[in-house]
Design an enzyme around this catalytic site. Structure first.
Site, PDB file in Angstrom:
ATOM      1  N   GLY A 136       0.829  -1.376   0.366  1.00  0.00           N
ATOM      2  CA  GLY A 136       0.217  -0.362  -0.078  1.00  0.00           C
ATOM      3  C   GLY A 136       0.527   1.286   0.470  1.00  0.00           C
ATOM      4  O   GLY A 136       0.188   2.153   0.545  1.00  0.00           O
ATOM      5  N   SER A 137       2.124   1.242  -0.291  1.00  0.00           N
ATOM      6  CA  SER A 137       2.428   2.480  -0.319  1.00  0.00           C
ATOM      7  C   SER A 137       2.172   3.401  -1.475  1.00  0.00           C
ATOM      8  O   SER A 137       2.708   4.995  -1.168  1.00  0.00           O
ATOM      9  CB  SER A 137       4.431   2.199  -0.240  1.00  0.00           C
ATOM     10  OG  SER A 137       4.863   2.314  -1.336  1.00  0.00           O
TER      11      SER A 137
ATOM     12  N   MET B 207      -2.760  -7.526  -7.903  1.00  0.00           N
ATOM     13  CA  MET B 207      -1.988  -8.975  -8.658  1.00  0.00           C
ATOM     14  C   MET B 207      -3.068  -9.324  -8.924  1.00  0.00           C
ATOM     15  O   MET B 207      -3.304 -10.641  -8.706  1.00  0.00           O
ATOM     16  CB  MET B 207      -1.616  -9.805  -7.120  1.00  0.00           C
ATOM     17  CG  MET B 207      -0.844  -8.821  -6.414  1.00  0.00           C
ATOM     18  SD  MET B 207       1.004  -8.491  -7.483  1.00  0.00           S
ATOM     19  CE  MET B 207       1.621  -9.638  -7.752  1.00  0.00           C
ATOM     20  N   ARG B 208      -4.132  -9.131  -9.810  1.00  0.00           N
ATOM     21  CA  ARG B 208      -5.315  -9.572 -10.012  1.00  0.00           C
ATOM     22  C   ARG B 208      -5.170  -8.650 -11.782  1.00  0.00           C
ATOM     23  O   ARG B 208      -5.856  -7.592 -12.276  1.00  0.00           O
ATOM     24  CB  ARG B 208      -6.630  -9.754  -9.524  1.00  0.00           C
ATOM     25  CG  ARG B 208      -6.250 -10.734  -8.816  1.00  0.00           C
ATOM     26  CD  ARG B 208      -7.987 -10.791  -7.991  1.00  0.00           C
ATOM     27  NE  ARG B 208      -9.005 -11.163  -8.877  1.00  0.00           N
ATOM     28  CZ  ARG B 208      -9.621 -12.444  -8.975  1.00  0.00           C
ATOM     29  NH1 ARG B 208      -9.194 -13.243  -7.854  1.00  0.00           N
ATOM     30  NH2 ARG B 208     -10.183 -13.267  -9.413  1.00  0.00           N
TER      31      ARG B 208
ATOM     32  N   LEU C 184      -7.733  -7.868 -15.131  1.00  0.00           N
ATOM     33  CA  LEU C 184      -9.059  -7.334 -14.846  1.00  0.00           C
ATOM     34  C   LEU C 184      -9.669  -8.431 -16.232  1.00  0.00           C
ATOM     35  O   LEU C 184      -8.815  -8.079 -17.218  1.00  0.00           O
ATOM     36  CB  LEU C 184      -9.455  -5.911 -14.980  1.00  0.00           C
ATOM     37  CG  LEU C 184      -8.773  -5.338 -13.848  1.00  0.00           C
ATOM     38  CD1 LEU C 184      -8.736  -4.334 -13.335  1.00  0.00           C
ATOM     39  CD2 LEU C 184      -9.887  -5.342 -12.639  1.00  0.00           C
TER      40      LEU C 184
ATOM     41  N   HIS D 232       4.033   0.421 -12.868  1.00  0.00           N
ATOM     42  CA  HIS D 232       4.248  -0.776 -12.656  1.00  0.00           C
ATOM     43  C   HIS D 232       5.832  -0.776 -12.847  1.00  0.00           C
ATOM     44  O   HIS D 232       5.805   0.876 -13.494  1.00  0.00           O
ATOM     45  CB  HIS D 232       4.019  -1.321 -14.412  1.00  0.00           C
ATOM     46  CG  HIS D 232       4.760  -2.180 -14.517  1.00  0.00           C
ATOM     47  ND1 HIS D 232       4.350  -3.805 -13.977  1.00  0.00           N
ATOM     48  CD2 HIS D 232       5.605  -2.995 -15.515  1.00  0.00           C
ATOM     49  CE1 HIS D 232       5.196  -4.797 -14.711  1.00  0.00           C
ATOM     50  NE2 HIS D 232       6.219  -4.276 -15.373  1.00  0.00           N
TER      51      HIS D 232
ATOM     52  N   ASP E 122      -6.181  -1.798 -19.888  1.00  0.00           N
ATOM     53  CA  ASP E 122      -6.966  -2.909 -21.001  1.00  0.00           C
ATOM     54  C   ASP E 122      -7.027  -4.021 -20.345  1.00  0.00           C
ATOM     55  O   ASP E 122      -6.408  -4.532 -18.971  1.00  0.00           O
ATOM     56  CB  ASP E 122      -6.263  -2.380 -22.370  1.00  0.00           C
ATOM     57  CG  ASP E 122      -4.673  -3.375 -22.602  1.00  0.00           C
ATOM     58  OD1 ASP E 122      -4.427  -4.022 -21.316  1.00  0.00           O
ATOM     59  OD2 ASP E 122      -4.280  -2.632 -23.412  1.00  0.00           O
TER      60      ASP E 122
ATOM     61  N   GLY F 294      -5.240  -6.714 -20.769  1.00  0.00           N
ATOM     62  CA  GLY F 294      -4.017  -7.172 -21.128  1.00  0.00           C
ATOM     63  C   GLY F 294      -3.280  -7.108 -19.928  1.00  0.00           C
ATOM     64  O   GLY F 294      -3.521  -6.070 -18.951  1.00  0.00           O
TER      65      GLY F 294
ATOM     66  N   ASP G  32      -0.004  -5.574 -18.174  1.00  0.00           N
ATOM     67  CA  ASP G  32       0.550  -4.751 -18.035  1.00  0.00           C
ATOM     68  C   ASP G  32       0.288  -3.869 -19.960  1.00  0.00           C
ATOM     69  O   ASP G  32       1.945  -3.700 -20.147  1.00  0.00           O
ATOM     70  CB  ASP G  32       1.760  -4.883 -17.402  1.00  0.00           C
ATOM     71  CG  ASP G  32       1.652  -5.215 -16.411  1.00  0.00           C
ATOM     72  OD1 ASP G  32       1.015  -4.115 -15.636  1.00  0.00           O
ATOM     73  OD2 ASP G  32       3.242  -5.866 -15.869  1.00  0.00           O
TER      74      ASP G  32
HETATM   75  C1  GRF Z   1       4.200  -1.470  -7.296  1.00  0.00           C
HETATM   76  O1  GRF Z   1       6.314  -1.596  -6.920  1.00  0.00           O
HETATM   77  C2  GRF Z   1       3.773  -1.629  -8.287  1.00  0.00           C
HETATM   78  O2  GRF Z   1       4.464  -0.974  -9.185  1.00  0.00           O
HETATM   79  C3  GRF Z   1       3.432  -2.761  -8.392  1.00  0.00           C
HETATM   80  O3  GRF Z   1       3.088  -3.728  -7.348  1.00  0.00           O
HETATM   81  C4  GRF Z   1       3.958  -2.676  -5.969  1.00  0.00           C
HETATM   82  C5  GRF Z   1       2.595  -2.323  -4.771  1.00  0.00           C
HETATM   83  O4  GRF Z   1       3.338  -1.596  -4.177  1.00  0.00           O
HETATM   84  N1  GRF Z   1       2.284  -2.637  -9.354  1.00  0.00           N
HETATM   85  P1  GRF Z   1       2.692  -1.211  -3.262  1.00  0.00           P
HETATM   86  O5  GRF Z   1       1.848  -1.758  -2.816  1.00  0.00           O
HETATM   87  O6  GRF Z   1       2.039  -0.225  -3.757  1.00  0.00           O
HETATM   88  O7  GRF Z   1       3.699  -0.244  -1.626  1.00  0.00           O
END
Ligand code: GRF
Length: 201
Positions: free
Chosen positions: A14-15, A91-92, A94, A110, A142, A144, A146
């Protein structure tokens, strides 16, 4: 200026949520994060949301058909009346149906310079490949992996004595600048898509 209502979807730390929330609170991004959704009920990012008083929805994805899970997520977003969706370590993948629900209003970050190194563990992929420059990409989503149109990229050098971890930390610093900046651009400037190219007037 009216503030756009934004939902953040995450699965982990969540950073980037924190970076977005702080930029909104400082008035740098004319938006309000009205909901944080996680597919992982134990995600630390949900605690970051709670600390800031942002409503949360834990909607587990495991063992639930994709269509059903996405329907619940879309319903939560609509109930919160969020117009924009920011993926921040979600991590899914869409589905086209979900993406079509929020046309050109879903954004992702990303940790590599796309189209290089999409998918998981991008920082390690870049490090192992031996590139001398890497960075992060904010893009429209989209269906795909990334693969959507690029909104903004920031670069970092890859140093000889880097490990995947030191490189990831250097990229993360830039992510925290890039994501709010990209969202600000999308919300405050006139833009259009020309093919894959996001053109800002
Ligand atoms: C980040 O590196 C982001 O680019 C990727 O997942 C990570 C999430 O980090 N998609 P955080 O949970 O926002 O700290």
């Amino acid at each position: 200026m009216t503030r756009e209502r934004v939902a953040v979807l995450l699965s982990g730390r969540g950073s980037n949520l924190v970076a977005l929330a702080e930029a909104c609170a400082r008035g740098e991004v004319p938006a309000e994060i009205v909901l944080v959704v996680s597919n992982r009920p134990g995600a630390p990012g949900l605690d970051r949301a709670r600390e800031r008083g942002i409503p949360i929805a834990a909607i587990p994805g495991k063992g639930v058909p994709k269509e059903e899970h996405e329907r619940l997520v879309a319903e939560a977003i609509e109930e919160a009346q969020a117009r924009w969706v920011c993926l921040a370590g979600y991590m899914r993948l869409l589905s086209p149906t979900f993406v079509a629900h929020f046309p050109q209003r879903i954004v992702n970050i990303h940790p590599a310079l796309l189209p290089s190194f999409p998918g998981l563990d991008a920082q390690r992929q870049a490090w192992a490949y031996g590139v001398k420059v890497s960075g992060c990409t904010v893009h429209l989503v989209d269906s795909g992996c990334d693969s959507g149109p690029v909104v903004l990229q920031r670069t970092v050098p890859v140093l000889d004595d880097d490990t995947p971890e030191t490189l990831a930390a250097r990229i993360l610093e830039q992510e925290h600048i890039a994501y709010p900046a990209a969202l600000r651009m999308l919300l405050t400037r006139t833009w259009r898509l020309e093919g894959r190219r996001v053109i800002f007037d």
